[in-house]
Write a protein that holds these residues in place. Structure first.
Motif, mmCIF file in Angstrom:
data_model
loop_
_atom_site.group_PDB
_atom_site.id
_atom_site.type_symbol
_atom_site.label_atom_id
_atom_site.label_comp_id
_atom_site.label_asym_id
_atom_site.label_seq_id
_atom_site.Cartn_x
_atom_site.Cartn_y
_atom_site.Cartn_z
ATOM 1 N N LEU A 57 0.832 -1.218 0.000
ATOM 2 C CA LEU A 57 0.000 0.000 0.000
ATOM 3 C C LEU A 57 0.867 1.268 0.000
ATOM 4 C CD1 LEU A 57 -2.807 -1.054 2.504
ATOM 5 C CD2 LEU A 57 -3.027 -0.763 0.029
ATOM 6 N N ILE A 58 1.949 1.259 0.750
ATOM 7 C CA ILE A 58 2.818 2.449 0.813
ATOM 8 C C ILE A 58 3.542 2.652 -0.514
ATOM 9 C CG2 ILE A 58 4.846 3.457 1.926
ATOM 10 C CD1 ILE A 58 2.251 3.652 3.527
ATOM 11 N N LEU A 59 3.994 1.551 -1.132
ATOM 12 C CA LEU A 59 4.655 1.689 -2.431
ATOM 13 C C LEU A 59 3.708 2.297 -3.459
ATOM 14 C CD1 LEU A 59 6.733 -1.626 -2.696
ATOM 15 C CD2 LEU A 59 7.581 0.693 -2.291
ATOM 16 N N LYS A 60 2.415 1.913 -3.386
ATOM 17 C CA LYS A 60 1.449 2.491 -4.327
ATOM 18 C C LYS A 60 1.278 3.996 -4.095
ATOM 19 C CE LYS A 60 -2.131 0.349 -5.768
ATOM 20 N NZ LYS A 60 -3.407 -0.349 -5.920
ATOM 21 N N HIS A 61 1.585 4.469 -2.893
ATOM 22 C CA HIS A 61 1.535 5.904 -2.588
ATOM 23 C C HIS A 61 2.833 6.606 -2.984
ATOM 24 C CE1 HIS A 61 -2.036 4.984 -0.174
ATOM 25 N NE2 HIS A 61 -2.269 6.305 -0.147
#
Length: 905
Positions: free
Chosen positions: A875-879
């Motif tokens: 999820l953080i990588l997608k941000h």
């Protein structure tokens, strides 16, 4: 009418007593021996007596001293004899206050007429007595002042008479010797035969100009050697900037044996010691009148000297103005010719001719410094000796020629009169012997020192101020003419260079072939400058000729084609500086390529690639030895144009290569996109399988397990019940794992809907959700204010929930458990951290924590699936952010992530 009341002419005793008591006079009754018997109240106050008993029966004369006491005793004696006596005298009060008293002493008789007592009345007259004394002192002061003024007026009259005599004697004279002689003679007449001398200051000695006629010959002889400026009287006079006097032994010690009383009057010019008037007399002291006369005549002489200097300055300024006018008029005439002249050496020659026409017989040389010698580039007139002229033509040594070195290093004009020239040992003797007065002036072009204008006079031995003004005005006018000529040449060169640049640009058009560009530049230079041109390219340590003009020397060309080291060109070091290089008189240089000496002048233009010299364009002329400004401008313009064209060609080739690489990459991306799409479809299929195919068997297993437990309730032994419980727990663990895998799959496919999210609000919601299940735990929450960030609110809540639940889970054995949540602002991102004091982990394996199914703790230490942190990472990588973990075994851990700020996002 009423009757007038009958008046009383007598006073009763009470009224009389009241009058006596109230009087401020001190009224005393004494016995015949003078003892105090009584005193009125007013008198006690005047005498400063509080208690009369303290002085009652005291002899009254004891209050008095000196002559006043004698007066008191005489008055008492007279009163005892029946007389009344009055006198005045000083006495202190009872408390010691000094006063003056007016005293009346008289006898008191009884009824039989006998003298029985004495009456003494004292009145305080201190104020009157003080006023009288002040008046007397003022009268004495006025008399002394009147006498002093009378004496002063007499002195001033005598000094004024001397001043008038001196002023009248020199009224119309501006000759320094005449003025000084007049002052000396007047001092001899008025100051009792005093002798005088007027001295001019030169360095640390004052030398005599004139003596008074009454000066003894011995004094004149002794003073011819001058008076040192260090003698005490001289030092005093110049330090206090006024006349100083010495007399007695002090004066005798500073004289030459004739005078005892001396004086020195100092004079200054432009705030520097200039002259002094020394006066002496045989008498041991100066009278006040004589001092006044010396000061008066000294002031008059000072005014006359100022007038003389003013007249001399006006004469000099007038001569300077005339010289400047002559120079400006001459240059104004030359300016009409200068307007069309741009050759600097021709301008300098015309200026030399003009200056020497106004100075007289002499020589003018324009010197330039080349290497370690001074060379005369332009000369007007010739030195008388051919040998000396040959020395000048061959160049003068830099360090030994001080006449040139001094103005060059100081950048100031350097004048030398015949008497001021250094000794022959310090000069070039033959040159020094050719001229009397010399002048060397720096010449600047556009503010930069370019050379020296030297002038020498054959017969005139010194430079007047008018001569100096003439030279400096002429050189300044020449500098203006040279600046104007330089700007004219620059404009012409820029116009020529622009034409060459335009011609080359039009010729090459959009050509990108290097050889075609080089040949076009060579052709243009060969036709325009009448030069041979060749283009070199680097080949390892050598530079080889790859293009040349058709007329290039057939003997030299094969050597250049084989390759030549850069240092053999002779201009290598200059080329490495990145600019065009021009070499005059190439055929006279010490080149390592002797075959190139067929050229009189050489020029090169370097081309760099990545900071390295890659190629160069070189041209040479066989007919001309010096590069003109026009030729330099053309070469620079063509060289710069070729530089731009080569850069454009390189960029074109680079762009084409990048375009080909981009096409290939586009094809690769298309293939990768297809593969990614296939992987996504497989992942979706896997998610469906996990959701249905895997979950259904587990659900069946758990369902039948529950039926078995219900059917066998109470009939199972302890071991069998434990086995069934383990199966039930494994099924629950399987369901949890399936849910985690589905969350991970959803996180990968989830479409983000970013907006501003308040992290403080999200953490507050998570705490509120967890609190009911943590009622038995002692947890200390440390949550600071968190920022608003740019992101998907559901995804960020899922991330923070996972990190917070992990902190709660791994602190189960801590009391209290400490969970800290905070954020740190970085340059372009926010760093959000969750820290606990739980089990921690071995930092050697920290990079595994965010991988799928990676666990560093046993199930007994902490439950989990090994999927939660992998979901956080996804999820953080997608941000567009990053995740991190820090910790030590048994000391807690810190997990966190970074998010780009809203502006950057």
């Amino acid at each position: 009418m009423s009757e007038r009341p009958e008046s009383r002419n007598d006073l009763d005793l009470n009224e009389l007593q009241s009058i006596v008591e109230g009087s401020s006079d001190c009224i005393k009754v004494l016995d015949l021996d003078g003892h105090l018997l009584s005193m009125n109240t007013g008198g006690m106050e005047t005498m400063e007596i509080d208690d009369f008993s303290a002085c009652q029966y005291v002899l009254w004369p004891e209050f008095w001293e000196g002559e006043a006491k004698n007066q008191v005793q005489q008055a008492l004696e007279a009163a005892r004899g029946g007389q009344t006596v009055n006198f005045e005298g000083p006495a202190n009060t009872f408390l010691g206050t000094p006063r003056w008293w007016e005293v009346r002493v008289s006898p008191i008789r009884d009824q039989d007429g006998r003298i029985s007592r004495l009456l003494a009345i004292s009145r305080d007259v201190t104020a009157r007595r003080t006023a009288e004394q002040n008046l007397l002192e003022n009268e004495r002061g006025l008399q002394a002042r009147a006498a002093a003024l009378e004496f002063q007026v007499g002195q001033q009259a005598l000094a004024l008479n001397a001043f008038v005599r001196f002023t009248t004697a020199v009224a119309s004279s501006t000759e320094l010797e005449v003025i000084a002689a007049a002052a000396a003679e007047i001092l001899g007449d008025v100051a009792g035969g005093a002798i005088s001398g007027f001295f001019l200051v030169q360095g640390d000695t004052a030398y005599p100009l004139v003596f008074s006629t009454n000066t003894p010959e011995a004094v004149v002889t002794a003073r011819r050697r001058g008076i040192p400026m260090t003698t005490p009287l001289t030092v005093q006079a110049f330090e206090q900037r006024s006349v100083a006097f010495a007399q007695g032994d002090t004066g005798r010690q500073q004289s030459v044996g004739h005078a005892t009383a001396l004086s020195v009057t100092p004079y200054f010019f432009q705030d520097q010691p200039y002259a002094m008037l020394a006066t002496g007399t045989e008498r041991s002291t100066w009278t006040a009148q004589e001092q006044a006369v010396v000061e008066s005549v000294g002031r008059g002489l000072g005014l006359a000297l100022e007038r003389t200097e003013t007249a001399r300055e006006l004469t000099l300024r007038n001569a300077e103005l005339q010289a400047r006018t002559r120079a400006l008029e001459a240059f104004a005439e030359l300016t009409r010719d200068f307007a069309l002249i741009t050759d600097p050496l021709l301008l300098i020659g015309r200026a030399q001719e003009m200056v020497m026409s106004m100075l007289g017989e002499g020589v003018a040389v324009y010197y330039v410094l080349e290497g370690d010698r001074w060379y005369g580039r332009v000369q007007h007139g010739r030195l008388h000796s051919p040998e000396v002229q040959a020395m000048v033509d061959a160049g003068l040594p830099y360090a030994e020629t001080s006449d040139l070195l001094i103005p060059w290093t100081t950048a100031q004009p350097y004048y030398q009169n015949a008497s001021e020239r250094p000794s022959r040992a310090q000069q070039l003797e033959p040159v020094a012997g050719q001229v009397e007065a010399t002048a060397v002036l720096p010449l600047r072009v556009d503010g930069t020192l370019s050379g020296l204008m030297g002038f020498g006079l054959f017969s005139q031995r010194s430079w007047s101020s008018a001569d100096r003004v003439l030279l400096e005005t002429a050189v300044r006018s020449l500098e203006l003419a040279l600046d104007r000529a330089a700007k004219t040449r620059t404009i012409e060169e820029e116009r020529t260079a622009l034409g060459a640049f335009t011609q080359f640009t039009e010729a090459v058009g959009s050509e990108t072939d290097v050889q075609a560009l080089v040949h076009q530049a060579i052709s243009l230079l060969s036709d325009t400058l009448q030069v041979d041109a060749v283009y070199f390219e680097r080949a390892g340590e050598l530079f080889t000729a790859t293009a040349w003009d058709s007329q290039f020397d057939a003997t030299l060309l094969p050597l250049l084609q084989r390759g030549v080291p850069l240092q053999h060109f002779g201009i290598a070091e200059a080329l490495l500086h990145g600019a065009a290089v021009f070499a005059d008189h190439w055929n006279e240089s010490d080149t390592l390529l002797p075959e190139s000496r067929i050229y009189q002048r050489l020029a090169g233009h370097p081309y760099f690639l990545g900071g390295e010299l890659e190629s160069m364009l070189v041209v040479g002329s066989r007919s001309s030895t010096v590069w003109t400004g026009r030729d330099k401008g053309i070469f620079r313009a063509v060289g710069h144009s070729l530089d731009l064209a080569l850069d454009r060609a390189l960029q074109t080739r680079t762009v084409m290569a990048q375009r080909d690489a981009l096409d290939a990459r586009t094809q690769e991306l298309a293939v990768s996109t297809q593969e990614l799409q296939a992987s996504t479809e497989e992942l979706q299929a896997f998610s469906y399988s996990v959701s249905h195919d895997l979950r259904t068997p587990v659900r069946h297993m758990l369902g039948f397990l529950m039926l078995a437990q219900k059917e066998l309730d109470g009939r199972l032994d302890e071991r069998s019940a434990r086995y069934l419980k383990m199966v039930e727990q494994a099924g629950g663990q399987m369901n949890t794992l399936i849910d985690a895998l589905l969350n991970l799959s959803n996180a990968a496919q989830q479409t983000l809907r970013p907006r501003m999210v308040d992290l403080s609000e999200i953490v507050a919601q998570i705490k509120a959700t967890l609190t009911p299940d943590l009622s038995t735990r002692n947890i200390e929450w440390q949550v600071t204010d968190l920022p608003e960030v740019w992101g998907d609110p559901d995804a960020l809540k899922q991330v923070l929930t996972q990190l917070t639940e992990n902190a709660v889970k791994f602190t189960q054995t801590r009391d209290p458990a400490v969970i800290r949540v905070w954020a740190e602002e970085q340059e372009e991102a926010w760093k959000v951290c969750v820290k606990d004091n739980g089990l921690g982990f071995d930092p050697r394996y920290g990079d595994r924590l965010f991988n799928l199914f990676q666990r560093l703790h046993t199930a007994q230490q902490a439950s989990g699936t090994g999927v939660g942190l992998a979901t956080v990472r996804r999820l953080i990588l997608k941000h567009g952010g990053q995740v991190f973990a820090e910790g030590q075994v048994g000391q807690g851990a810190t997990f966190g992530f970074t998010l780009l700020k809203a502006a950057s996002a």
